[in-house]
Design a protein around this motif. Structure first.
Motif, short mmCIF file in Angstrom:
data_model
loop_
_atom_site.label_atom_id
_atom_site.label_comp_id
_atom_site.label_asym_id
_atom_site.label_seq_id
_atom_site.Cartn_x
_atom_site.Cartn_y
_atom_site.Cartn_z
N UNK A 109 0.92 -1.17 -0.01
CA UNK A 109 0.05 -0.12 0.07
C UNK A 109 0.99 1.23 -0.13
N UNK A 110 0.75 2.00 -1.08
CA UNK A 110 1.53 3.56 -1.12
C UNK A 110 0.65 4.57 -0.93
N UNK A 111 1.13 5.46 -0.08
CA UNK A 111 0.50 6.45 0.21
C UNK A 111 1.30 7.79 -0.17
N UNK A 112 0.67 8.80 -0.90
CA UNK A 112 1.54 10.05 -1.32
C UNK A 112 0.95 11.37 -0.72
N UNK A 113 1.74 11.77 -0.05
CA UNK A 113 1.54 13.05 0.86
C UNK A 113 2.02 14.38 0.08
N UNK A 114 1.15 15.68 0.25
CA UNK A 114 1.44 16.71 -0.61
C UNK A 114 1.14 17.76 0.41
N UNK A 115 1.49 18.83 0.26
CA UNK A 115 1.47 20.17 1.09
C UNK A 115 2.62 20.28 2.11
N UNK A 116 2.36 20.85 2.97
CA UNK A 116 3.78 21.23 4.10
C UNK A 116 4.29 22.41 3.57
N UNK A 117 5.25 22.78 4.56
CA UNK A 117 6.38 24.12 4.13
C UNK A 117 6.58 24.66 5.38
N UNK A 118 6.68 25.90 5.08
CA UNK A 118 7.00 26.94 6.21
C UNK A 118 5.67 27.94 6.36
N UNK A 119 5.26 28.12 7.47
CA UNK A 119 4.03 29.04 7.86
C UNK A 119 4.47 29.75 9.16
N UNK A 120 4.13 31.05 9.20
CA UNK A 120 3.89 31.70 10.56
C UNK A 120 2.92 31.41 11.47
N UNK A 162 -2.80 4.93 6.56
CA UNK A 162 -3.99 4.12 6.15
C UNK A 162 -4.01 2.83 7.21
N UNK A 163 -5.19 2.41 7.57
CA UNK A 163 -5.25 0.99 8.41
C UNK A 163 -6.11 0.21 7.67
N UNK A 164 -5.46 -0.89 7.21
CA UNK A 164 -6.23 -1.80 6.27
C UNK A 164 -6.68 -3.01 7.11
N UNK A 165 -7.82 -3.21 7.24
CA UNK A 165 -8.42 -4.10 8.28
C UNK A 165 -8.00 -5.77 8.00
N UNK A 166 -7.92 -5.78 6.64
CA UNK A 166 -7.58 -7.31 5.96
C UNK A 166 -6.46 -7.88 6.62
N UNK A 167 -5.21 -7.28 6.93
CA UNK A 167 -4.20 -7.61 7.49
C UNK A 167 -3.88 -6.81 8.74
N UNK A 168 -4.78 -5.98 9.30
CA UNK A 168 -4.56 -5.60 10.50
C UNK A 168 -3.27 -4.55 10.53
#
Length: 118
Positions: free
Chosen positions: A2-13, A98-104
């Protein structure tokens, strides 16, 4: 795998807002629990921040309640984290899961840096 792809982030005041997103596999996304953890600088422990329990209910850790909002779009296979009123102590690497119930098993995104300057 299972692959998850994140986006966003960075610097903020401090006081500002930022959004993160995390996209997962369409075959299991809508039947899985999803959420976000944070790892603060210099700490090994990851803090469980928010969770969306298969769209039926949500969990928020005390320090983010009222400031962070987790949501999901099952059509886009994406979970979002909207962060408002950010504080310097919110700085860290944010990991979606992501929590996959099939394999816990819990599967993780690659992590994304959020830095809140004072």
């Amino acid at each position: 795998q299972v692959q998850l792809a994140e986006s966003g982030g960075g610097l903020v005041q401090a006081g500002g807002s930022m959004g993160l997103s995390c996209t997962g596999p369409g075959s299991i996304f809508r039947v899985s629990d999803v959420g976000w953890f944070r790892q603060a600088p210099g700490q090994e422990e990851m803090r469980d921040l928010v969770a969306d329990i298969t769209g039926s209910r949500t969990y928020y850790e005390g320090s983010v309640k009222g400031r962070f909002t987790v949501s999901r779009d099952n059509d886009e296979n994406t979970v979002y984290l909207q962060m408002n009123s950010l504080r310097p102590e919110d700085t860290g690497v944010y990991y979606c899961y992501l929590y996959r119930f099939s394999d816990k098993r819990r599967y993780w995104g690659q992590g994304i840096q959020v830095t809140v300057s004072s």
